[in-house]
Design a protein around this motif. Structure first.
Motif, PDB file in Angstrom:
ATOM      1  N   ASN A   1       0.871  -1.178   0.000  1.00 28.86           N
ATOM      2  CA  ASN A   1       0.000   0.000   0.000  1.00 28.86           C
ATOM      3  C   ASN A   1       0.905   1.224   0.000  1.00 28.86           C
ATOM      4  OD1 ASN A   1       0.478   0.727   2.973  1.00 28.86           O
ATOM      5  ND2 ASN A   1      -0.422  -1.328   3.169  1.00 28.86           N
ATOM      6  N   GLU A   2       0.338   2.402  -0.218  1.00 30.75           N
ATOM      7  CA  GLU A   2       1.149   3.607  -0.425  1.00 30.75           C
ATOM      8  C   GLU A   2       2.035   3.969   0.762  1.00 30.75           C
ATOM      9  OE1 GLU A   2      -1.275   6.840  -1.847  1.00 30.75           O
ATOM     10  OE2 GLU A   2      -0.916   6.239  -3.929  1.00 30.75           O
ATOM     11  N   THR A   3       1.620   3.614   1.961  1.00 28.50           N
ATOM     12  CA  THR A   3       2.432   3.941   3.144  1.00 28.50           C
ATOM     13  C   THR A   3       3.252   2.746   3.633  1.00 28.50           C
ATOM     14  OG1 THR A   3       0.586   3.438   4.630  1.00 28.50           O
ATOM     15  CG2 THR A   3       0.816   5.731   3.893  1.00 28.50           C
ATOM     16  N   LYS A   4       3.168   1.635   2.904  1.00 24.03           N
ATOM     17  CA  LYS A   4       3.849   0.383   3.277  1.00 24.03           C
ATOM     18  C   LYS A   4       3.492  -0.056   4.703  1.00 24.03           C
ATOM     19  CE  LYS A   4       7.742   1.035   0.101  1.00 24.03           C
ATOM     20  NZ  LYS A   4       6.871   0.945  -1.010  1.00 24.03           N
ATOM     21  N   GLN A   5       2.277   0.268   5.091  1.00 21.47           N
ATOM     22  CA  GLN A   5       1.785   0.002   6.439  1.00 21.47           C
ATOM     23  C   GLN A   5       1.394  -1.464   6.606  1.00 21.47           C
ATOM     24  OE1 GLN A   5      -1.383   2.650   7.501  1.00 21.47           O
ATOM     25  NE2 GLN A   5      -1.806   1.656   9.442  1.00 21.47           N
ATOM     26  N   LYS A   6       1.776  -2.052   7.744  1.00 25.10           N
ATOM     27  CA  LYS A   6       1.325  -3.393   8.095  1.00 25.10           C
ATOM     28  C   LYS A   6      -0.026  -3.230   8.801  1.00 25.10           C
ATOM     29  CE  LYS A   6       5.207  -5.786   7.156  1.00 25.10           C
ATOM     30  NZ  LYS A   6       5.806  -4.978   6.105  1.00 25.10           N
ATOM     31  N   ILE A   7      -1.020  -3.975   8.337  1.00 24.87           N
ATOM     32  CA  ILE A   7      -2.388  -3.862   8.837  1.00 24.87           C
ATOM     33  C   ILE A   7      -2.787  -5.207   9.430  1.00 24.87           C
ATOM     34  CG2 ILE A   7      -4.783  -3.396   8.172  1.00 24.87           C
ATOM     35  CD1 ILE A   7      -3.588  -1.847   5.728  1.00 24.87           C
ATOM     36  N   ALA A   8      -3.399  -5.181  10.600  1.00 18.15           N
ATOM     37  CA  ALA A   8      -3.798  -6.426  11.263  1.00 18.15           C
ATOM     38  C   ALA A   8      -4.863  -7.160  10.451  1.00 18.15           C
ATOM     39  CB  ALA A   8      -4.329  -6.124  12.660  1.00 18.15           C
ATOM     40  N   MET A   9      -4.743  -8.498  10.430  1.00 17.26           N
ATOM     41  CA  MET A   9      -5.759  -9.336   9.801  1.00 17.26           C
ATOM     42  C   MET A   9      -7.052  -9.197  10.604  1.00 17.26           C
ATOM     43  SD  MET A   9      -6.165 -11.481   7.302  1.00 17.26           S
ATOM     44  CE  MET A   9      -7.542 -12.467   6.771  1.00 17.26           C
ATOM     45  N   THR A  10      -8.184  -9.226   9.898  1.00 17.45           N
ATOM     46  CA  THR A  10      -9.493  -9.101  10.522  1.00 17.45           C
ATOM     47  C   THR A  10     -10.394 -10.238  10.047  1.00 17.45           C
ATOM     48  OG1 THR A  10     -10.238  -7.690   8.723  1.00 17.45           O
ATOM     49  CG2 THR A  10      -9.355  -6.577  10.696  1.00 17.45           C
ATOM     50  N   ILE A  11     -11.590 -10.309  10.611  1.00 12.74           N
ATOM     51  CA  ILE A  11     -12.587 -11.291  10.177  1.00 12.74           C
ATOM     52  C   ILE A  11     -13.921 -10.580   9.942  1.00 12.74           C
ATOM     53  CG2 ILE A  11     -11.576 -13.365  11.187  1.00 12.74           C
ATOM     54  CD1 ILE A  11     -13.361 -12.892  13.653  1.00 12.74           C
ATOM     55  N   PRO A  12     -14.736 -11.145   9.046  1.00 15.57           N
ATOM     56  CA  PRO A  12     -14.472 -12.329   8.240  1.00 15.57           C
ATOM     57  C   PRO A  12     -13.749 -11.995   6.940  1.00 15.57           C
ATOM     58  CG  PRO A  12     -16.692 -11.564   7.796  1.00 15.57           C
ATOM     59  CD  PRO A  12     -16.100 -10.630   8.841  1.00 15.57           C
ATOM     60  N   VAL A  13     -13.219 -13.027   6.289  1.00 21.01           N
ATOM     61  CA  VAL A  13     -12.870 -12.898   4.875  1.00 21.01           C
ATOM     62  C   VAL A  13     -14.196 -13.114   4.162  1.00 21.01           C
ATOM     63  CG1 VAL A  13     -11.600 -13.866   2.938  1.00 21.01           C
ATOM     64  CG2 VAL A  13     -10.529 -13.745   5.198  1.00 21.01           C
ATOM     65  N   SER A  14     -14.677 -12.088   3.497  1.00 24.53           N
ATOM     66  CA  SER A  14     -16.054 -12.072   2.990  1.00 24.53           C
ATOM     67  C   SER A  14     -16.052 -11.958   1.467  1.00 24.53           C
ATOM     68  CB  SER A  14     -16.792 -10.872   3.616  1.00 24.53           C
ATOM     69  OG  SER A  14     -18.134 -10.841   3.240  1.00 24.53           O
ATOM     70  N   THR A  15     -16.715 -12.899   0.817  1.00 23.31           N
ATOM     71  CA  THR A  15     -16.723 -12.931  -0.647  1.00 23.31           C
ATOM     72  C   THR A  15     -18.142 -12.863  -1.179  1.00 23.31           C
ATOM     73  OG1 THR A  15     -14.729 -14.303  -0.633  1.00 23.31           O
ATOM     74  CG2 THR A  15     -15.963 -14.212  -2.691  1.00 23.31           C
ATOM     75  N   TRP A  16     -18.432 -11.805  -1.946  1.00 22.80           N
ATOM     76  CA  TRP A  16     -19.716 -11.697  -2.636  1.00 22.80           C
ATOM     77  C   TRP A  16     -19.670 -12.612  -3.853  1.00 22.80           C
ATOM     78  CZ3 TRP A  16     -24.635 -10.365  -2.661  1.00 22.80           C
ATOM     79  CH2 TRP A  16     -25.293 -10.197  -3.877  1.00 22.80           C
ATOM     80  N   VAL A  17     -20.672 -13.482  -3.981  1.00 19.74           N
ATOM     81  CA  VAL A  17     -20.773 -14.396  -5.116  1.00 19.74           C
ATOM     82  C   VAL A  17     -22.071 -14.106  -5.842  1.00 19.74           C
ATOM     83  CG1 VAL A  17     -20.869 -16.818  -5.838  1.00 19.74           C
ATOM     84  CG2 VAL A  17     -19.497 -16.171  -3.846  1.00 19.74           C
ATOM     85  N   SER A  18     -21.970 -13.687  -7.085  1.00 20.72           N
ATOM     86  CA  SER A  18     -23.156 -13.411  -7.889  1.00 20.72           C
ATOM     87  C   SER A  18     -23.792 -14.731  -8.321  1.00 20.72           C
ATOM     88  CB  SER A  18     -22.772 -12.596  -9.121  1.00 20.72           C
ATOM     89  OG  SER A  18     -23.859 -12.501 -10.004  1.00 20.72           O
ATOM     90  N   THR A  19     -25.108 -14.797  -8.249  1.00 21.93           N
ATOM     91  CA  THR A  19     -25.812 -15.979  -8.751  1.00 21.93           C
ATOM     92  C   THR A  19     -26.164 -15.819 -10.227  1.00 21.93           C
ATOM     93  OG1 THR A  19     -27.896 -15.027  -7.966  1.00 21.93           O
ATOM     94  CG2 THR A  19     -26.795 -16.623  -6.515  1.00 21.93           C
ATOM     95  N   GLU A  20     -25.828 -14.666 -10.784  1.00 18.07           N
ATOM     96  CA  GLU A  20     -26.105 -14.395 -12.185  1.00 18.07           C
ATOM     97  C   GLU A  20     -24.823 -14.515 -12.993  1.00 18.07           C
ATOM     98  OE1 GLU A  20     -27.643 -10.453 -11.782  1.00 18.07           O
ATOM     99  OE2 GLU A  20     -29.636 -11.171 -11.224  1.00 18.07           O
ATOM    100  N   LYS A  21     -24.846 -15.377 -13.988  1.00 20.39           N
ATOM    101  CA  LYS A  21     -23.675 -15.552 -14.847  1.00 20.39           C
ATOM    102  C   LYS A  21     -23.463 -14.315 -15.700  1.00 20.39           C
ATOM    103  CE  LYS A  21     -22.572 -19.971 -14.087  1.00 20.39           C
ATOM    104  NZ  LYS A  21     -21.272 -20.492 -13.748  1.00 20.39           N
ATOM    105  N   GLN A  22     -22.213 -13.943 -15.864  1.00 19.04           N
ATOM    106  CA  GLN A  22     -21.863 -12.819 -16.731  1.00 19.04           C
ATOM    107  C   GLN A  22     -20.984 -13.397 -17.833  1.00 19.04           C
ATOM    108  OE1 GLN A  22     -20.120  -9.887 -14.177  1.00 19.04           O
ATOM    109  NE2 GLN A  22     -22.042  -9.509 -13.112  1.00 19.04           N
ATOM    110  N   GLY A  23     -21.614 -13.741 -18.944  1.00 17.53           N
ATOM    111  CA  GLY A  23     -20.903 -14.494 -19.966  1.00 17.53           C
ATOM    112  C   GLY A  23     -20.629 -15.877 -19.397  1.00 17.53           C
ATOM    113  N   ALA A  24     -19.383 -16.312 -19.479  1.00 14.42           N
ATOM    114  CA  ALA A  24     -19.029 -17.613 -18.923  1.00 14.42           C
ATOM    115  C   ALA A  24     -18.582 -17.491 -17.471  1.00 14.42           C
ATOM    116  CB  ALA A  24     -17.917 -18.240 -19.764  1.00 14.42           C
ATOM    117  N   GLU A  25     -18.525 -16.267 -16.965  1.00 12.58           N
ATOM    118  CA  GLU A  25     -17.973 -16.039 -15.632  1.00 12.58           C
ATOM    119  C   GLU A  25     -19.056 -15.811 -14.586  1.00 12.58           C
ATOM    120  OE1 GLU A  25     -14.899 -16.555 -15.328  1.00 12.58           O
ATOM    121  OE2 GLU A  25     -14.362 -16.470 -17.432  1.00 12.58           O
ATOM    122  N   GLN A  26     -18.703 -16.102 -13.364  1.00  8.90           N
ATOM    123  CA  GLN A  26     -19.554 -15.775 -12.231  1.00  8.90           C
ATOM    124  C   GLN A  26     -18.799 -14.718 -11.429  1.00  8.90           C
ATOM    125  OE1 GLN A  26     -20.016 -18.736  -9.145  1.00  8.90           O
ATOM    126  NE2 GLN A  26     -22.202 -18.337  -9.033  1.00  8.90           N
TER     127      GLN A  26
END
Length: 194
Positions: free
Chosen positions: A70-95
């Protein structure tokens, strides 16, 4: 503190929320207010062909951001959750998928700018979600089944939810083998105006 030690001790800072209701069927209703998250989307031809097969490239980009890319080369603490948005609508061959790390309170107002062109800062909108905890190491089949399960429970409760996608959330380091916490979030639609 190392990530490995954090994973065993459970000392990650979590995205704040308020539990507004616990339903008889085991679903929990929560409210999340707007917070900033570091985010990256699945990039075809860079991350592979199938976004469901490996989330490692997205995780690695976000992990690199919190460890100094990152621009300041700052170490940032890990947090929770690791959150992933998953679309249920296909976009071409991709989700479409977008993985996010919550930005901790100490830098929430002014997170450092990512230097990787595929990493950016987003502020999620306020949302009310339905969820329940699941354990283990869910795979794509598990997540899709959990989506159908919560969707059916919401229908039985006459609760209208956004069906364009869902959030997959992991709370534990890979090295934690027991009492793992995972959650699938479905976003509750606001009531219709009369």
């Amino acid at each position: 503190m190392s990530l490995l030690l954090q994973g065993f001790m459970g000392t990650f800072e979590g995205a704040p929320y308020t539990v507004t209701k616990t339903h008889d069927n085991g679903l929990e209703e929560r409210e999340y207010t707007p917070y900033k998250w570091a985010a990256t989307k699945f990039v075809p031809n860079i991350d592979g062909d199938d976004p469901g097969q490996s989330t490692s490239p997205m995780f690695r980009r976000l992990f690199n951001y919190i460890t100094g890319e990152n621009e300041t080369k700052q170490k940032i603490a890990m947090t929770i959750p690791v959150s992933t948005w998953v679309s249920t609508e296909k976009q071409g061959a991709e989700q479409s998928r977008e993985m996010c790390f919550y930005i901790g309170q100490d830098i929430q107002d002014n997170p450092p700018k990512p230097t990787n062109e595929h990493v950016y800062i987003v502020e999620r909108k306020p949302m009310t979600i339905l969820t329940r905890k699941i354990s283990g190491y869910p795979n794509e089949t598990t997540w899709k089944q959990e989506y159908q399960n919560i969707l059916e429970m919401a229908k039985d409760m006459n609760v209208d939810v956004d069906q364009t996608g869902y959030y997959q959330n992991g709370y534990d380091a890979p090295q934690k083998f027991i009492n793992r916490r995972n959650e699938l979030w479905l976003v509750k639609k606001p009531p219709q105006e009369p």
